[in-house]
Scaffold this motif. Structure first.
Motif, PDB file in Angstrom:
ATOM      1  N   LYS A  28       6.279  17.700  -0.194  1.00 25.50           N
ATOM      2  CA  LYS A  28       7.289  16.774  -0.954  1.00 25.50           C
ATOM      3  C   LYS A  28       7.178  15.366  -0.352  1.00 25.50           C
ATOM      4  O   LYS A  28       7.509  14.372  -1.142  1.00 25.50           O
ATOM      5  N   SER A  29       6.751  15.225   0.990  1.00 23.09           N
ATOM      6  CA  SER A  29       6.829  14.115   1.699  1.00 23.09           C
ATOM      7  C   SER A  29       5.591  13.144   1.152  1.00 23.09           C
ATOM      8  O   SER A  29       5.413  12.148   1.571  1.00 23.09           O
ATOM      9  N   GLY A  30       4.622  13.747   0.589  1.00 18.94           N
ATOM     10  CA  GLY A  30       3.689  13.052   0.237  1.00 18.94           C
ATOM     11  C   GLY A  30       2.110  13.380   0.833  1.00 18.94           C
ATOM     12  O   GLY A  30       1.328  12.855   0.221  1.00 18.94           O
ATOM     13  N   CYS A  31       2.203  14.588   1.522  1.00 19.23           N
ATOM     14  CA  CYS A  31       0.894  14.970   2.085  1.00 19.23           C
ATOM     15  C   CYS A  31       0.024  15.605   0.998  1.00 19.23           C
ATOM     16  O   CYS A  31       0.499  16.726   0.056  1.00 19.23           O
ATOM     17  N   LYS A  32      -1.130  15.145   0.647  1.00 18.42           N
ATOM     18  CA  LYS A  32      -1.997  15.461  -0.295  1.00 18.42           C
ATOM     19  C   LYS A  32      -3.399  16.211  -0.032  1.00 18.42           C
ATOM     20  O   LYS A  32      -3.741  17.183  -0.452  1.00 18.42           O
ATOM     21  N   THR A  33      -3.871  15.881   1.252  1.00 17.31           N
ATOM     22  CA  THR A  33      -5.149  16.497   1.663  1.00 17.31           C
ATOM     23  C   THR A  33      -4.945  16.651   2.936  1.00 17.31           C
ATOM     24  O   THR A  33      -4.501  15.934   3.915  1.00 17.31           O
ATOM     25  N   LEU A  34      -5.362  17.902   3.673  1.00 13.53           N
ATOM     26  CA  LEU A  34      -5.640  17.986   5.175  1.00 13.53           C
ATOM     27  C   LEU A  34      -7.019  18.652   5.440  1.00 13.53           C
ATOM     28  O   LEU A  34      -7.598  19.289   4.764  1.00 13.53           O
ATOM     29  N   TYR A  35      -7.453  18.106   6.628  1.00 16.39           N
ATOM     30  CA  TYR A  35      -8.752  18.372   7.115  1.00 16.39           C
ATOM     31  C   TYR A  35      -8.641  19.194   8.548  1.00 16.39           C
ATOM     32  O   TYR A  35      -7.811  18.768   9.422  1.00 16.39           O
TER      33      TYR A  35
ATOM     34  N   ARG B 286     -18.803  16.510  -6.975  1.00 16.35           N
ATOM     35  CA  ARG B 286     -19.452  15.324  -7.517  1.00 16.35           C
ATOM     36  C   ARG B 286     -19.028  14.037  -7.016  1.00 16.35           C
ATOM     37  O   ARG B 286     -19.849  13.297  -6.794  1.00 16.35           O
ATOM     38  N   ILE B 287     -17.764  14.147  -6.410  1.00 17.29           N
ATOM     39  CA  ILE B 287     -17.254  12.977  -5.672  1.00 17.29           C
ATOM     40  C   ILE B 287     -16.833  13.447  -4.169  1.00 17.29           C
ATOM     41  O   ILE B 287     -15.906  14.330  -4.134  1.00 17.29           O
ATOM     42  N   ASN B 288     -17.405  12.920  -3.282  1.00 18.07           N
ATOM     43  CA  ASN B 288     -17.095  13.786  -1.871  1.00 18.07           C
ATOM     44  C   ASN B 288     -16.864  12.859  -0.646  1.00 18.07           C
ATOM     45  O   ASN B 288     -16.577  13.189   0.394  1.00 18.07           O
ATOM     46  N   ALA B 289     -16.367  11.463  -1.032  1.00 18.63           N
ATOM     47  CA  ALA B 289     -15.821  10.733   0.017  1.00 18.63           C
ATOM     48  C   ALA B 289     -14.415  11.215   0.192  1.00 18.63           C
ATOM     49  O   ALA B 289     -13.591  11.670  -0.568  1.00 18.63           O
ATOM     50  N   ARG B 290     -13.863  11.394   1.666  1.00 20.81           N
ATOM     51  CA  ARG B 290     -12.520  11.777   1.712  1.00 20.81           C
ATOM     52  C   ARG B 290     -11.322  11.165   0.998  1.00 20.81           C
ATOM     53  O   ARG B 290     -10.567  11.526   0.360  1.00 20.81           O
ATOM     54  N   GLU B 291     -11.732   9.732   1.208  1.00 22.30           N
ATOM     55  CA  GLU B 291     -10.623   8.902   0.231  1.00 22.30           C
ATOM     56  C   GLU B 291     -10.683   9.207  -1.093  1.00 22.30           C
ATOM     57  O   GLU B 291      -9.522   9.084  -2.021  1.00 22.30           O
ATOM     58  N   GLN B 292     -11.806   9.545  -1.800  1.00 21.93           N
ATOM     59  CA  GLN B 292     -11.928   9.690  -3.085  1.00 21.93           C
ATOM     60  C   GLN B 292     -11.056  10.865  -3.604  1.00 21.93           C
ATOM     61  O   GLN B 292     -10.336  10.838  -4.509  1.00 21.93           O
ATOM     62  N   ILE B 293     -11.412  11.986  -2.991  1.00 20.32           N
ATOM     63  CA  ILE B 293     -10.579  13.221  -3.319  1.00 20.32           C
ATOM     64  C   ILE B 293      -8.974  13.001  -3.129  1.00 20.32           C
ATOM     65  O   ILE B 293      -8.273  13.496  -3.761  1.00 20.32           O
ATOM     66  N   PHE B 294      -8.676  12.428  -2.122  1.00 23.08           N
ATOM     67  CA  PHE B 294      -7.434  12.045  -1.771  1.00 23.08           C
ATOM     68  C   PHE B 294      -6.631  11.447  -2.970  1.00 23.08           C
ATOM     69  O   PHE B 294      -5.345  11.772  -3.229  1.00 23.08           O
ATOM     70  N   LEU B 295      -7.274  10.542  -3.413  1.00 25.62           N
ATOM     71  CA  LEU B 295      -6.880   9.754  -4.518  1.00 25.62           C
ATOM     72  C   LEU B 295      -6.667  10.450  -5.950  1.00 25.62           C
ATOM     73  O   LEU B 295      -5.979  10.277  -6.610  1.00 25.62           O
TER      74      LEU B 295
ATOM     75  N   ALA C 246       0.824  -1.246  -0.100  1.00 21.87           N
ATOM     76  CA  ALA C 246       0.037  -0.015  -0.035  1.00 21.87           C
ATOM     77  C   ALA C 246       0.707   1.231   0.037  1.00 21.87           C
ATOM     78  O   ALA C 246       1.797   1.254   0.627  1.00 21.87           O
ATOM     79  N   ASP C 247       0.457   2.214  -0.839  1.00 18.62           N
ATOM     80  CA  ASP C 247       1.189   3.408  -0.953  1.00 18.62           C
ATOM     81  C   ASP C 247       0.657   4.659  -0.500  1.00 18.62           C
ATOM     82  O   ASP C 247       1.015   5.870  -0.557  1.00 18.62           O
ATOM     83  N   HIS C 248      -0.628   4.341  -0.224  1.00 13.39           N
ATOM     84  CA  HIS C 248      -1.692   5.551   0.467  1.00 13.39           C
ATOM     85  C   HIS C 248      -1.897   5.319   1.709  1.00 13.39           C
ATOM     86  O   HIS C 248      -2.540   4.156   2.276  1.00 13.39           O
TER      87      HIS C 248
ATOM     88  N   LYS D  50       1.684   8.421  -0.234  1.00 16.28           N
ATOM     89  CA  LYS D  50       0.927   9.702  -0.234  1.00 16.28           C
ATOM     90  C   LYS D  50      -0.169   9.576   1.131  1.00 16.28           C
ATOM     91  O   LYS D  50      -0.463   8.382   1.444  1.00 16.28           O
ATOM     92  N   TRP D  51      -0.216  10.749   1.837  1.00 15.33           N
ATOM     93  CA  TRP D  51      -0.924  10.574   3.117  1.00 15.33           C
ATOM     94  C   TRP D  51      -1.759  11.847   3.239  1.00 15.33           C
ATOM     95  O   TRP D  51      -1.829  12.846   2.553  1.00 15.33           O
ATOM     96  N   THR D  52      -2.633  11.726   4.237  1.00 20.64           N
ATOM     97  CA  THR D  52      -3.843  12.698   4.489  1.00 20.64           C
ATOM     98  C   THR D  52      -4.042  12.317   5.902  1.00 20.64           C
ATOM     99  O   THR D  52      -3.703  11.457   6.583  1.00 20.64           O
ATOM    100  N   THR D  53      -4.329  13.820   6.576  1.00 26.28           N
ATOM    101  CA  THR D  53      -4.694  13.695   7.940  1.00 26.28           C
ATOM    102  C   THR D  53      -5.521  14.738   8.434  1.00 26.28           C
ATOM    103  O   THR D  53      -5.670  15.619   7.596  1.00 26.28           O
ATOM    104  N   LEU D  54      -6.212  14.728   9.664  1.00 25.37           N
ATOM    105  CA  LEU D  54      -6.667  15.982  10.198  1.00 25.37           C
ATOM    106  C   LEU D  54      -5.610  16.887  10.984  1.00 25.37           C
ATOM    107  O   LEU D  54      -4.835  16.338  11.626  1.00 25.37           O
ATOM    108  N   ILE D  55      -5.907  18.101  11.133  1.00 27.08           N
ATOM    109  CA  ILE D  55      -4.604  19.065  11.537  1.00 27.08           C
ATOM    110  C   ILE D  55      -5.424  20.252  12.099  1.00 27.08           C
ATOM    111  O   ILE D  55      -6.481  20.418  11.672  1.00 27.08           O
ATOM    112  N   ARG D  56      -4.653  20.807  13.060  1.00 25.37           N
ATOM    113  CA  ARG D  56      -5.152  21.934  13.779  1.00 25.37           C
ATOM    114  C   ARG D  56      -4.358  23.340  13.250  1.00 25.37           C
ATOM    115  O   ARG D  56      -3.329  23.096  12.810  1.00 25.37           O
ATOM    116  N   PHE D  57      -5.188  24.335  13.010  1.00 30.36           N
ATOM    117  CA  PHE D  57      -4.325  25.552  12.789  1.00 30.36           C
ATOM    118  C   PHE D  57      -3.372  26.028  14.029  1.00 30.36           C
ATOM    119  O   PHE D  57      -3.691  26.137  14.718  1.00 30.36           O
ATOM    120  N   GLU D  58      -1.970  26.128  13.483  1.00 29.93           N
ATOM    121  CA  GLU D  58      -0.991  26.592  14.471  1.00 29.93           C
ATOM    122  C   GLU D  58      -0.010  27.527  14.273  1.00 29.93           C
ATOM    123  O   GLU D  58       0.161  27.541  13.067  1.00 29.93           O
TER     124      GLU D  58
END
Length: 655
Positions: A440-447, A586-595, A388-390, A418-426
Motif C-alpha cells: 500500500k505504501s508503494g513498494c513494487k519490487t524487492l531484491y 526480455r527487459i532485465n534492468a532493475r529499473e525497467q521491471i520496477f517501472l 520524482a515519484d519513483h 513507488k519504491w524498491t530496495t534490497l532486503i534480507r529474509f527475516e
C-alpha cells in the motif's frame, strides 16, 4: 595502517580565509543508464552547503547519449575506414598478423552496413526508452537490441575490445587487477574507448568551466579504467588542476594504490577513502590553506615524493547530512520515461555478518541509519523538489524495523511514491499485515540475497536464515503484488553437490512466488572474513605477484568432496541451460521491471517474459538485429583456469 576515529571541532577551527574553490565532479562509465548514481549528489550537497561552486557531470549517461548519435557513429565509421585502409596497405606488403587478419574481416563486414540506418534506429530506440512506448515490451525489447547492435558496431572500431550495453561487461583486453596492464590500457588509443569519451565530453567541459578541483567517483570495478583514463588525460591537459579520486573501489584498493607512485604523479593528486562528503570539503580547505593536510581524514596524497595515508578516519553522521542535491544532473536524459531517484537511509549493513561479503569495506564504521520520520520527510522533499515519484532505496539491506515504519509513515502522510530496495529474509517480517502495508505504501519490487536454500550452508555463511522464513517472505510479498527477485550462488566452501541441488530445487519449487532469478558462482572477495581466515573455511587462497591490485582471489578447496570453483561454474551453466527459461525476461534492468510493475500495478507480467512472445513481435517499423558479424572479443580477465580473477560475478545482494 593504524586508524582512529576523530571528532571534528568546527567551532574552534582556525579562522578561514573565505576562499572557495570551483569543483567539477565526474561519474565515469560504465553504469546502468536508467537512473542517477547517488555519490555525486551527496558530495555536491555538502560542498554547496558550504559555499563552494560545483559542476556535477554524469559522464556515463552522456557517453551513451553520444554513442547512440549519428555524429558519433559517423565518426566511428570514419575511424574504421581509416583502420581498414591501413590494414589493406599492410596486406599488400604481406605483413598482416593473424590478429590483424581477423580485425580486417570484422571491419570489412561492419563497413558494409548502412551507418545512417543504424543511427536512425538508435535515435528511435532512445525515443522509445523515454516515452510511453517504453511500456510496450516488444518495442522496448527492440530498442534494447538496437543499443546492443550499436555497441557491437562501435566495438569493431576499438578491436579487439568488446563494448557491451547491458549488463555491464565491456572488456578492453587488459586485466584491471594488474597495475602494469591498467597503466598500459590508459595509453592505448586502439582499445581504450574512454580516451575518446574524455576528449569529446570531459576535456571541452573543463576548458569551458576551468575548475580548481576535479573529483572522480569510482564506485565499481567497471568504472576503474574509465575513471583513471579521465584522470590521466585531464592531468596531461591541465596539470594545475587538483584531481582527487574516491569511491568504493578506491577504498578497497587503498593499500595497492599507495604503492603505485606513478598513479599519484600522472593520474591524480589525492584519493579519498571510505565516505567522502566531509573529507572532500576538508580537502578543499587544505588546498586553500585553511586546514593542515595531515588533518584531512580519509585522505591519501603525495608528500615530498612519498604517498601518505592520514591515520584519522571520519564517518558521516547520517542524521546531519543535507539532502542529496541533484541540481545540474540530466534527470530527463536517462533511458526511462519517468524520473527515478536513489535515496539512502542507512550506511553499512545492519546485519554485517556474512562471511562471503566485503561490501562493508567501503565504510570504516558499520551500520548507521536515519529515523523513519527523517526518511519520509527527506523523500517527500526530494519528490517535491525534483518532481520524482519513483525511488530506489539503495541501502545495502533494508532493516526490517525501518521497512515497517517507513511503510506505515508513507501511508499515514499520504506520500504517493513507488519504491524498491534490497532486503534480507527475516523472521520479523512474517506477519501478513507488514506486507499489506508495504504494498500500500508503494513498494513494487524487492531484491533478496538468498545465496543458498540449504540451512547448513546458510549457517556456514553466518546468514542464519530459515528455509520456512524464506518461503513465507516470498509468498507474502508475491500475494500483495510485489515482484520478488532472488539472488543465489553455488560453490560456497563446504557446500556439497547435494546441498547445491537444494538451492536449485527450491527455486523450481517456488516459481509461483519468485518472479526473476540470478544464480552465480562463489567468488573469494579479497576483504571478506573468508579470505582473511581461509583455513577456517577449508580453502587455500592463491595469489600471484603480477596481480598487485586484486579485488578477489582464485581459491581451491583443501578437502575433496565439495563444490569447487569450476564445479560451481558448471552448475551455473547447467541451470541457465536447463532451468532458467521460465524466468528469462526480455527487459532485465532493475529499473525497467520496477517501472513496469508501477505502471501495471501487478507482478503478473507475462508480456515481459521471453517465453511468451515470438521474435516477430519484437519489430516495430524499423528493424533491429541486423548486425550479426562475429566480433572478436578481448580475452577475459584471468584468462586461464587457475589464475586469479577468473571468477568475477557473485551476488552483491542484501545480507
Amino acid at each position: 595502517m593504524s586508524s582512529s576515529f576523530i571528532k571534528i571541532d568546527t567551532k574552534n577551527a582556525k579562522p578561514k580565509s573565505g576562499r572557495k574553490l570551483k569543483t567539477m565532479l565526474l561519474f565515469p562509465p560504465e553504469w546502468v543508464p536508467t537512473a542517477p548514481y547517488l555519490a555525486l549528489p551527496s558530495l555536491t550537497a555538502v560542498l554547496r552547503e558550504n559555499g563552494h561552486e560545483v559542476i556535477q557531470r554524469d559522464i556515463n549517461i552522456e557517453m551513451y547519449e553520444l554513442f547512440f548519435s549519428d555524429m558519433f557513429l559517423i565518426w566511428v565509421n570514419a575511424r574504421m575506414a581509416q583502420q581498414l585502409r591501413e590494414l589493406k596497405g599492410k596486406e599488400a606488403q604481406g605483413e598482416l598478423t593473424e590478429k590483424e587478419i581477423d580485425q580486417k574481416e570484422c571491419l570489412e563486414e561492419v563497413l558494409s552496413f548502412d551507418v545512417m540506418e543504424l543511427a536512425s534506429s538508435a535515435e528511435e530506440a532512445k525515443r522509445i526508452n523515454r516515452s510511453e512506448d517504453f511500456y510496450d515490451a516488444s518495442k522496448l525489447e527492440w530498442a534494447l537490441n538496437v543499443f546492443r547492435d550499436v555497441m557491437r558496431y562501435i566495438s569493431v572500431a576499438y578491436y579487439p575490445a568488446s563494448l557491451v550495453y547491458y549488463p555491464m561487461e565491456s572488456n578492453l583486453g587488459y586485466r584491471p587487477g594488474v597495475s602494469s596492464e591498467v597503466y598500459a590500457c590508459l595509453n592505448d588509443p586502439q582499445v581504450n574507448v574512454y580516451r575518446d569519451v574524455c576528449q569529446q565530453l570531459v576535456l571541452p567541459s573543463i576548458a569551458k568551466e576551468r575548475p580548481d578541483v576535479v573529483g572522480i567517483s569510482i564506485g565499481t570495478k567497471m568504472q576503474l579504467i574509465a575513471g583513471l583514463t579521465f584522470g590521466k588525460l585531464i592531468k596531461e591537459a591541465y596539470p594545475d588542476i587538483h584531481i582527487t579520486v574516491g569511491g568504493n573501489v578506491i577504498t578497497r584498493l587503498q593499500e595497492d594504490l599507495a604503492k603505485q607512485e606513478p598513479f599519484f604523479t600522472e593520474i591524480f593528486d589525492s584519493a579519498i577513502m571510505y565516505e567522502g562528503e566531509h573529507a572532500l570539503l576538508w580537502l578543499l580547505e587544505a588546498l586553500v590553506g585553511d586546514r593542515e593536510w595531515t588533518a584531512v581524514p580519509n585522505l591519501m596524497y603525495k608528500e615530498q615524493g612519498h604517498v601518505r595515508i592520514n591515520s584519522e578516519i571520519y564517518t558521516e553522521k547520517t542524521t546531519s547530512l543535507p539532502l542529496p542535491d541533484f541540481e545540474g544532473f540530466p534527470l530527463d536524459s536517462y533511458f526511462v520515461p519517468t524520473r527515478i531517484l536513489p535515496y539512502l537511509a542507512t550506511r553499512g549493513c545492519y546485519w554485517g555478518k556474512c562471511t562471503f561479503c566485503d561490501h562493508g569495506q567501503g565504510y570504516f564504521d558499520q551500520y548507521r541509519g536515519k529515523p523513519a520520520q527523517d526518511v519520509v520527510r527527506e523523500v517527500k522533499a526530494l519528490q517535491e523538489k525534483f518532481h520524482a515519484d519513483h525511488f530506489l532505496f539503495a541501502d545495502e539491506s533494508y532493516p526490517p524495523a525501518l521497512f515497517k515504519k517507513v511503510s506505515q509513515l508513507l501511508i499515514e502522510e499520504n506520500v504517493d511514491i513507488k519504491w524498491t530496495t534490497l532486503i534480507r529474509f527475516e523472521e520479523t517480517l512474517q506477519d501478513p499485515e507488514i506486507w499489506d502495508l508495504a504494498a500500500k505504501s508503494g513498494c513494487k519490487t524487492l531484491y533478496y540475497g538468498m545465496e543458498s536454500a540449504n540451512e547448513r550452508v546458510l549457517e556456514l555463511m553466518d546468514k542464519h536464515a530459515k528455509k520456512s522464513v524464506i518461503e513465507n517472505n516470498l509468498k507474502e510479498a508475491a500475494r500483495v503484488g510485489i515482484w520478488n527477485h532472488v539472488m543465489a550462488f553455488y560453490g560456497f566452501p563446504g557446500e556439497t553437490k547435494e546441498e547445491a541441488e537444494d538451492t536449485r530445487q527450491f527455486l523450481l519449487d517456488n516459481k509461483a512466488s519468485i518472479h526473476s532469478v540470478e544464480l552465480f558462482y562463489f567468488v573469494a572477495y579479497r576483504h571478506t572474513p573468508m579470505v582473511r581466515n581461509p583455513e577456517k573455511f577449508g580453502i587455500t587462497i592463491h595469489k600471484q605477484d603480477e596481480y598487485d591490485m586484486p579485488l578477489d582471489y582464485y581459491y581451491t578447496l583443501n578437502e575433496p568432496g565439495g563444490v569447487s570453483c569450476l564445479d560451481a561454474m558448471q552448475l551455473c551453466e547447467e541451470f541457465y541451460q536447463n532451468d532458467f527459461a521460465s524466468w528469462a525476461v526480455r527487459i532485465n534492468a532493475r529499473e525497467q521491471i520496477f517501472l513496469y510493475i508501477s505502471k501495471y500495478g501487478t507482478n503478473k507480467l507475462p508480456q515481459i517474459y521471453a517465453t511468451n512472445h515470438t521474435p516477430a513481435e519484437a519489430k516495430p517499423d524499423t528493424v533491429a538485429g541486423l548486425i550479426t558479424w562475429p566480433v572478436a572479443k578481448a580475452d577475459p580477465e584471468g584468462g586461464k583456469d587457475g589464475e586469479p580473477g577468473m571468477a568475477r560475478v557473485v551476488s552483491h545482494s542484501a545480507k
